[in-house]
Design a protein around this motif. Sequence first.
Motif, PDB file in Angstrom:
ATOM      1  N   GLY A  32      40.061  40.830  36.868  1.00  0.00           N
ATOM      2  CA  GLY A  32      39.799  39.391  37.027  1.00  0.00           C
ATOM      3  C   GLY A  32      38.777  39.122  38.117  1.00  0.00           C
ATOM      4  N   THR A  35      35.948  35.758  38.445  1.00  0.00           N
ATOM      5  CA  THR A  35      36.230  34.348  38.764  1.00  0.00           C
ATOM      6  C   THR A  35      36.937  34.244  40.114  1.00  0.00           C
ATOM      7  N   LEU A  37      39.162  33.977  43.157  1.00  0.00           N
ATOM      8  CA  LEU A  37      39.483  34.847  44.289  1.00  0.00           C
ATOM      9  C   LEU A  37      39.126  36.302  44.013  1.00  0.00           C
ATOM     10  N   SER A  56      37.877  42.302  32.921  1.00  0.00           N
ATOM     11  CA  SER A  56      38.642  41.156  32.405  1.00  0.00           C
ATOM     12  C   SER A  56      38.251  40.928  30.957  1.00  0.00           C
ATOM     13  N   ARG A  57      38.768  39.860  30.333  1.00  0.00           N
ATOM     14  CA  ARG A  57      38.595  39.691  28.881  1.00  0.00           C
ATOM     15  C   ARG A  57      37.333  38.959  28.488  1.00  0.00           C
ATOM     16  N   LYS A  58      36.975  37.915  29.229  1.00  0.00           N
ATOM     17  CA  LYS A  58      35.968  36.977  28.719  1.00  0.00           C
ATOM     18  C   LYS A  58      34.555  37.337  29.184  1.00  0.00           C
ATOM     19  N   CYS A  81      38.325  44.088  29.225  1.00  0.00           N
ATOM     20  CA  CYS A  81      39.627  44.756  29.336  1.00  0.00           C
ATOM     21  C   CYS A  81      40.725  43.702  29.314  1.00  0.00           C
ATOM     22  N   ASP A  82      41.754  43.976  28.518  1.00  0.00           N
ATOM     23  CA  ASP A  82      42.956  43.134  28.562  1.00  0.00           C
ATOM     24  C   ASP A  82      44.041  43.966  29.233  1.00  0.00           C
ATOM     25  N   ILE A  83      44.483  43.531  30.405  1.00  0.00           N
ATOM     26  CA  ILE A  83      45.405  44.379  31.180  1.00  0.00           C
ATOM     27  C   ILE A  83      46.798  44.456  30.565  1.00  0.00           C
ATOM     28  N   ARG A  84      47.031  43.725  29.478  1.00  0.00           N
ATOM     29  CA  ARG A  84      48.308  43.896  28.762  1.00  0.00           C
ATOM     30  C   ARG A  84      48.301  45.151  27.907  1.00  0.00           C
ATOM     31  N   ASN A 109      44.134  41.874  40.709  1.00  0.00           N
ATOM     32  CA  ASN A 109      44.006  40.440  40.995  1.00  0.00           C
ATOM     33  C   ASN A 109      44.310  39.566  39.781  1.00  0.00           C
ATOM     34  N   ALA A 110      44.079  40.097  38.569  1.00  0.00           N
ATOM     35  CA  ALA A 110      44.228  39.278  37.361  1.00  0.00           C
ATOM     36  C   ALA A 110      45.668  38.804  37.209  1.00  0.00           C
ATOM     37  N   GLY A 161      49.420  38.808  45.121  1.00  0.00           N
ATOM     38  CA  GLY A 161      50.698  38.189  44.796  1.00  0.00           C
ATOM     39  C   GLY A 161      50.692  36.696  45.027  1.00  0.00           C
ATOM     40  N   GLY A 206      47.440  31.944  50.205  1.00  0.00           N
ATOM     41  CA  GLY A 206      48.021  30.610  50.191  1.00  0.00           C
ATOM     42  C   GLY A 206      47.210  29.747  49.253  1.00  0.00           C
ATOM     43  N   LEU A 207      46.989  28.514  49.621  1.00  0.00           N
ATOM     44  CA  LEU A 207      46.220  27.626  48.743  1.00  0.00           C
ATOM     45  C   LEU A 207      44.726  27.826  48.989  1.00  0.00           C
ATOM     46  N   MET A 213      39.280  27.480  38.913  1.00  0.00           N
ATOM     47  CA  MET A 213      40.698  27.262  38.591  1.00  0.00           C
ATOM     48  C   MET A 213      40.832  26.664  37.187  1.00  0.00           C
TER      49      MET A 213
HETATM   50  P1  NAP Z   1      41.719  32.633  38.175  1.00  0.00           P
HETATM   51  O1  NAP Z   1      40.397  32.135  38.601  1.00  0.00           O
HETATM   52  O2  NAP Z   1      42.466  31.888  37.108  1.00  0.00           O
HETATM   53  O3  NAP Z   1      41.509  34.143  37.717  1.00  0.00           O
HETATM   54  C1  NAP Z   1      42.365  34.841  36.915  1.00  0.00           C
HETATM   55  C2  NAP Z   1      41.563  36.039  36.440  1.00  0.00           C
HETATM   56  O4  NAP Z   1      42.429  36.913  35.731  1.00  0.00           O
HETATM   57  C3  NAP Z   1      40.418  35.658  35.522  1.00  0.00           C
HETATM   58  O5  NAP Z   1      39.230  36.256  35.983  1.00  0.00           O
HETATM   59  C4  NAP Z   1      40.827  36.223  34.172  1.00  0.00           C
HETATM   60  O6  NAP Z   1      39.686  36.739  33.486  1.00  0.00           O
HETATM   61  C5  NAP Z   1      41.750  37.370  34.581  1.00  0.00           C
HETATM   62  N1  NAP Z   1      42.746  37.651  33.551  1.00  0.00           N
HETATM   63  C6  NAP Z   1      43.699  36.804  33.075  1.00  0.00           C
HETATM   64  N2  NAP Z   1      44.387  37.406  32.100  1.00  0.00           N
HETATM   65  C7  NAP Z   1      43.858  38.654  31.949  1.00  0.00           C
HETATM   66  C8  NAP Z   1      44.140  39.741  31.085  1.00  0.00           C
HETATM   67  N3  NAP Z   1      45.115  39.671  30.163  1.00  0.00           N
HETATM   68  N4  NAP Z   1      43.395  40.872  31.205  1.00  0.00           N
HETATM   69  C9  NAP Z   1      42.405  40.953  32.121  1.00  0.00           C
HETATM   70  N5  NAP Z   1      42.097  39.944  32.973  1.00  0.00           N
HETATM   71  C10 NAP Z   1      42.814  38.811  32.869  1.00  0.00           C
HETATM   72  O7  NAP Z   1      42.778  32.804  39.378  1.00  0.00           O
HETATM   73  P2  NAP Z   1      42.576  32.803  40.974  1.00  0.00           P
HETATM   74  O8  NAP Z   1      42.963  31.457  41.486  1.00  0.00           O
HETATM   75  O9  NAP Z   1      41.268  33.380  41.334  1.00  0.00           O
HETATM   76  O10 NAP Z   1      43.755  33.785  41.387  1.00  0.00           O
HETATM   77  C11 NAP Z   1      43.544  35.160  41.603  1.00  0.00           C
HETATM   78  C12 NAP Z   1      44.842  35.770  42.042  1.00  0.00           C
HETATM   79  O11 NAP Z   1      45.337  35.088  43.192  1.00  0.00           O
HETATM   80  C13 NAP Z   1      45.963  35.687  40.998  1.00  0.00           C
HETATM   81  O12 NAP Z   1      46.729  36.865  41.053  1.00  0.00           O
HETATM   82  C14 NAP Z   1      46.776  34.493  41.450  1.00  0.00           C
HETATM   83  O13 NAP Z   1      48.120  34.558  41.021  1.00  0.00           O
HETATM   84  C15 NAP Z   1      46.669  34.631  42.956  1.00  0.00           C
HETATM   85  N6  NAP Z   1      46.872  33.381  43.700  1.00  0.00           N
HETATM   86  C16 NAP Z   1      45.900  32.426  43.742  1.00  0.00           C
HETATM   87  C17 NAP Z   1      46.098  31.284  44.504  1.00  0.00           C
HETATM   88  C18 NAP Z   1      45.025  30.219  44.636  1.00  0.00           C
HETATM   89  O14 NAP Z   1      45.199  29.273  45.413  1.00  0.00           O
HETATM   90  N7  NAP Z   1      43.911  30.309  43.950  1.00  0.00           N
HETATM   91  C19 NAP Z   1      47.301  31.104  45.194  1.00  0.00           C
HETATM   92  C20 NAP Z   1      48.288  32.086  45.108  1.00  0.00           C
HETATM   93  C21 NAP Z   1      48.052  33.236  44.371  1.00  0.00           C
HETATM   94  P3  NAP Z   1      39.519  36.648  31.877  1.00  0.00           P
HETATM   95  O15 NAP Z   1      39.911  35.264  31.490  1.00  0.00           O
HETATM   96  O16 NAP Z   1      38.060  36.957  31.687  1.00  0.00           O
HETATM   97  O17 NAP Z   1      40.411  37.706  31.301  1.00  0.00           O
END
Ligand code: NAP
Length: 295
Positions: A32, A35, A37, A56-58, A81-84, A109-110, A161, A206-207, A213
């Motif tokens: 991931g 995008t 973080l 990642s997938r897209k 890559c789909d991490i599932r 991170n994904a 996490g 945190g946030l 997003m």
């Molecule tokens: P995000 O922009 O929604 O990013 C999620 C990423 O995961 C995307 O790049 C997506 O790429 C990838 N992903 C989703 N499903 C996938 C799959 N099946 N296989 C491979 N890649 C996959 O989220 P973010 O806000 O940056 O968060 C990043 C991390 O921080 C996450 O673990 C989230 O839980 C954690 N977090 C974030 C916050 C925050 O405030 N932002 C707070 C607490 C925790 P594709 O769509 O291309 O697959």
Amino acid sequence: MTEMTGLPAPPPVGETALKPGTFAGQTVVVTGGGTGLGKAIASEFGRLGANLVIASRKPEHLQAGAAALGEIGAPVLVVGCDIREPESIAAAFEAAEDRFGLPDVLVNNAAANFPVPAEDMSPNAWRTVVDITLNGTFFCTREFGRRHLAAGTPGSIINVGASYAWTGGPGFSHSAAAKAGVKNMVESLAVEWGPYGIQVNGLVPGLFPHEDMTDDISGNLDRTHDKDPCQPALRVGERQELGWAATFLASPYGRFISGHTLVVDGANWQRRSLTNPPVVSVRDQMGRGDFTLDD
Ligand code: NAP
């Protein structure tokens, strides 16, 4: 009256605490990483000399990650890559090894997430979030660990996490349960693989609002007040702060830290009040009407 200024702002994007070239010759996989973080974390490793693999997938996310790292001048490989899917992860590691050699660092991170009251959550929604966030993290970790054990080489894993791993996450029960599993996995595998030189840590943001997003998550944030005054730090996180923490954990200066989950949230998850505000149900917070079995 004592002025409340909150925690000071961090140095700007582009500054680094670690020495230039700390990760020169090393390869870092960020799932991931195209995008939000993940891209911020990949960028900080790139600034310190690492080769990056973004999985990642897209295609549009992969392109965005490649563009960001290109601006920094970091060598980057993007792989669909789909991490599932364990086979998809194995193929991504094959491609990474072909290009750069066995990756030294894995940042899991994904994740997937969206707010929903538990009574409205479909079994498919639960399965999808747990499958990506918990199972996907384990499958990537397993692939990385097996390759290093076979090669007899050290490595470092960072699982991203969330603090509701400890507290529970009303409205996010699928993601909170999955992240609790991710945190627990850190503790198990740090012990299992420490003897083989593999460090396993967690990193909890945190946030950290950002432009990537999903509509579900940003829509949820839009329902709340201005974010800064709701944090003990009187500000939200700036994404480079998370990237710096990740690079420290995987650096030579963090080698004796393993099995630990580092929270980077200005103490928000410790927050308690002397007096309790009235309870508002998740349904009401989300503007949903009364629940019926027809929903
Ligand atoms: P995000 O922009 O929604 O990013 C999620 C990423 O995961 C995307 O790049 C997506 O790429 C990838 N992903 C989703 N499903 C996938 C799959 N099946 N296989 C491979 N890649 C996959 O989220 P973010 O806000 O940056 O968060 C990043 C991390 O921080 C996450 O673990 C989230 O839980 C954690 N977090 C974030 C916050 C925050 O405030 N932002 C707070 C607490 C925790 P594709 O769509 O291309 O697959």
